[in-house]
Each structure stands twice: as C-alpha cells, then as structure tokens.
Write a protein that holds these residues in place. Structure first.
Motif, short mmCIF file in Angstrom:
data_model
loop_
_atom_site.label_atom_id
_atom_site.label_comp_id
_atom_site.label_asym_id
_atom_site.label_seq_id
_atom_site.Cartn_x
_atom_site.Cartn_y
_atom_site.Cartn_z
N THR A 44 -27.63 -64.02 -26.64
CA THR A 44 -27.26 -64.77 -27.85
C THR A 44 -26.75 -66.16 -27.49
N ARG A 92 -17.42 -64.03 -31.95
CA ARG A 92 -18.75 -63.39 -32.00
C ARG A 92 -19.20 -62.96 -30.61
N LEU A 144 -19.73 -59.07 -29.35
CA LEU A 144 -20.97 -58.55 -28.78
C LEU A 144 -20.72 -57.90 -27.43
N GLU A 184 -26.86 -66.93 -38.69
CA GLU A 184 -26.82 -65.92 -37.64
C GLU A 184 -25.44 -65.28 -37.50
N LYS A 185 -24.40 -66.05 -37.71
CA LYS A 185 -23.06 -65.46 -37.71
C LYS A 185 -22.90 -64.51 -38.90
N ASP A 192 -24.32 -61.15 -38.10
CA ASP A 192 -23.57 -60.31 -37.16
C ASP A 192 -22.23 -59.82 -37.71
#
Length: 408
Positions: free
Chosen positions: A91, A138, A142, A167-168, A171
């Motif tokens: 990522t 983030r 992960l 994208e945040k 997630d």
C-alpha cells in the motif's frame, strides 16, 4: 468492558485544538482507556487547563526519521515480521508512486515505530485528521490488523487528493466529520457512504457557562462607556482572512469608537501587524498572540462583537465549522462571519448572526458598522445565537455517537 484506543494526533498538546482535548477528556470520562500517539512534539509555550485533566499517556513518534535512526531501524526490524507488513508495504509503495515526497516516506517510518511499540490490549486505532495522522494510522492498522477509524475536519479533507481520500475510506471502519458540508463531500467519495458520520464537535457548556453578563460598550451610542470591542480568535494563516478584516476596519467611519483584539499565533502575525501600521490602525489593535482557554474565555466575556473572515485558499484549504464561532456565541457575542463551508450550518443570517460573502472587505465593513452602531442589534443576535448554540451544538450528542461507534 473498557476499550483501549490508540489515538494518533499530528501534535499534542496544541492550544489551537481545544476541540480535540475536549473530546479526549469526554471519552476518558466514558470509561475508554486512551493512549495518545503524537507525530510532533508540542510547540506552544503553554497549555489549556483541560490538558491537565486528561490522564492518557503520550508517546512521541520520531518527527523526522533521521533524528532517531536506531529506534526507527529496530522498529522496522520488528514491524517487518508482523502479519500485515507485506500488505502495508504494498500500500505504501502504491501511495508513493503517486506522491513521491519525503513526507510519504516519513509516515511509513512512523507507522513502523507505532506498530512496533503499540501496547498490548489496544482495541482501536483512531486518528484525528484524515491526512498525515491517518496515513500513519492506516499503515499501522494494516501491519497489526487492528481496527482503524478517524475524525476529519477541514484542511485534511480539502487539501488531500481524491484518490487518497477514496482509498482511506475503503480501508477505514468508520469516519466522523464535523459538518454536513464535509459529510456530503466525503460520502460522495466513499464506496460505502454509511461509513461517514456527522459528529459536530459541539461545546462542553460546563466550561463555557456564563458567570456574569458582559458590560456592553457602545462607542457610537454611548461613547462614555468606551470603545466597542471587536474580537477575533484564530491562527494568523491565509485561510482565516485577517488581511480582509484589517481592510474592512480601515473603511469604518472615523467617528466610530472601536477597538480590535486578535488572539492567536501564526505565520502571518508580523505581516498583519505591518499591514495594520500601513493602514493607520496600529493604535486601535491589540495583538495578544496565542493564549490559554482561560484568557480566551475572559476576552469573549469582555467583548461586544466577534468577527471571522474565512476564505478558501489557492490550495483548497478552508475552515470547516470554526469552534471559536460556537464559543463566542455561547457567551452571547454577536457574530459576523463569511458565508463559506459549514458556517451557514451554525449562523442563521439576520437571526443568530450576520454573514457576508468571502473576499469582500467592503461588505464586511458595512456589516461591522451596523454592529458597532447598534447595541440593540448586537444584543438581539447575541441572545438568539446563544440560545441556538446551546440547544443544537452541545458536545454530548457527538460524544454519544462516538461511544456508540467504538462499542459497535
């Protein structure tokens, strides 16, 4: 059962972020065990009393990786063995290709340190601001597999690229943001719009309850009572529009008796003082700099008008719903602000405050003149604003929603 939350902050403590301190204390009082993680050491010379009430320990990540190379290296060696490290690294490289900056590398390094040093028993990772603190949160999430959520405010939304926000939002478990304006924008970017919640910061009125009515000065109608005090609280940065306020003050009729008070630090302080001198206003302005909440509250209570000339800057930065407007209204101050972002969610034009278009010092001057000349108008707007903010913008509602989300 009490939950343990690791809260990621850009800097702690900060005088300009009382809304964060207010939330942290309220969550502690709800039984949550907080562990604060700050990307930067404090730069303010003082703190607010509320910071002394927060019990949560604070750990500081390396602000720049080269400053603590051994700590970073040991953390990376440990983090690379975590089950989600490969996914976090993938990522990170995907992000880096679109944002080739030292800042991006620093955030991944800080995330490695956070992941390696994360206390056992943490249930949530929660970040304030959707840009750099949430990048660290983030990547750490992960790596470790912990649930992650965040709170978004203003600059972090409007100066971040849409690909990163999308994208945040993919997630994240959920996101709290402090205005309907922000909610509409972020839900439009989210694959799952229900992840985005409206959570007004609101105010803790136990701290802002009025102890006594302020003495109303009226420079135009009763000059023997002294000048009308015009107050503004905010950092001296471009989006706050203090250059516009100075231009507006310079246009007020000479016979009006007023005084302008500014509270706040910021990069533009010296240039604004120079502008005031050029406009011949220096003898009618008090530059107080950054102050504690106690001093700010005392100044609200001794002022007559609150003004804020927020604007949208070239890079998209802007205010969301400035807490200082709510604070001023809670003290019965008549408020004047520009009509951008979420300010219309708080001020009702002509009923609980006055609004003018941004970037318009002439209109701003006209509204200021109306307020300086009319004590009746100030009292009416101040009273109506105080009633509305106390009825609709209490902190308790927002905290209740956060508690529900963390326990969900």
């Amino acid at each position: 059962m009490s939950q343990t939350i690791s809260v990621v902050l850009k800097g702690y403590p900060r005088l300009s972020e009382t809304f964060i301190a207010q939330e942290l204390l309220a969550l502690e009082r709800q039984g949550f065990d907080l562990r604060l993680v700050s990307l930067r050491h404090p730069t303010d010379k003082s703190t607010h009393p509320i910071h002394q009430e927060i019990r949560a320990p604070v750990s500081y990540l390396p602000e720049y990786l080269y400053q603590e190379p051994l700590r970073v290296l040991k953390s990376w060696w440990k983090a690379r063995r975590l089950p989600g490290y490969s996914k976090a690294l993938k990522t990170f490289f995907k992000d880096l290709r679109r944002d080739i900056t030292p800042n991006r590398v620093r955030r991944f390094g800080q995330a490695c340190v956070m992941a390696a040093e994360l206390p056992s028993g943490v249930d949530w990772i929660y970040s304030h601001f959707l840009h750099t603190p949430s990048s660290v949160a983030r990547y750490c999430s992960l790596m470790t597999g912990h649930r992650w959520s965040a709170s978004a405010h203003a600059k972090d939304i409007w100066t971040s690229p849409e690909w990163e926000l999308r994208e945040k939002l993919d997630d994240i478990q959920w996101l709290a943001t402090c205005t309907s304006f922000n909610v509409h924008h972020l839900r439009g970017l989210a694959a799952e719009p229900d992840k985005v919640d409206l959570v007004y910061h609101g105010l803790d009125f136990n701290r802002f309850d009025r102890e006594q009515a302020a003495v109303v000065a009226d420079g135009a109608e009763q000059p023997d009572k002294g000048p009308v005090v015009i107050l503004s609280v905010g950092r001296a940065v471009p989006k706050k529009g203090y250059d516009l306020i100075l231009k507006a003050l310079a246009q007020l009729p000479a016979e009006l008796d007023w005084r302008f008070v500014h509270i706040g630090g910021g990069s533009l302080s010296k240039s604004l003082m120079a502008q005031a001198e050029e406009l011949g206003l220096q003898d009618r302005i008090d530059w107080m700099g950054a102050q504690s909440q106690q001093t700010v509250l005392a100044q609200y209570r001794s002022s007559d008008i609150f003004v804020l000339a927020s604007r949208i800057t070239e890079d998209g930065d802007r205010d969301g719903l400035p807490n200082v407007l709510m604070e001023a209204q809670s003290q019965g101050l008549a408020c004047l602000a520009t009509e951008i972002s979420a300010i219309p969610e708080l001020l009702v034009e002509g009923e609980t405050g006055l609004m003018v278009p941004p970037e318009d010092p002439e209109r701003l001057a006209g509204a200021l003149e109306r307020l300086v000349r009319s004590r009746e108008l100030r009292n009416r707007l101040g009273s109506a604003g105080q009633k509305r903010v106390r009825a609709e913008f209490t902190m308790d509602r927002g905290i209740a929603r956060l508690v529900e989300r963390f326990n969900g």
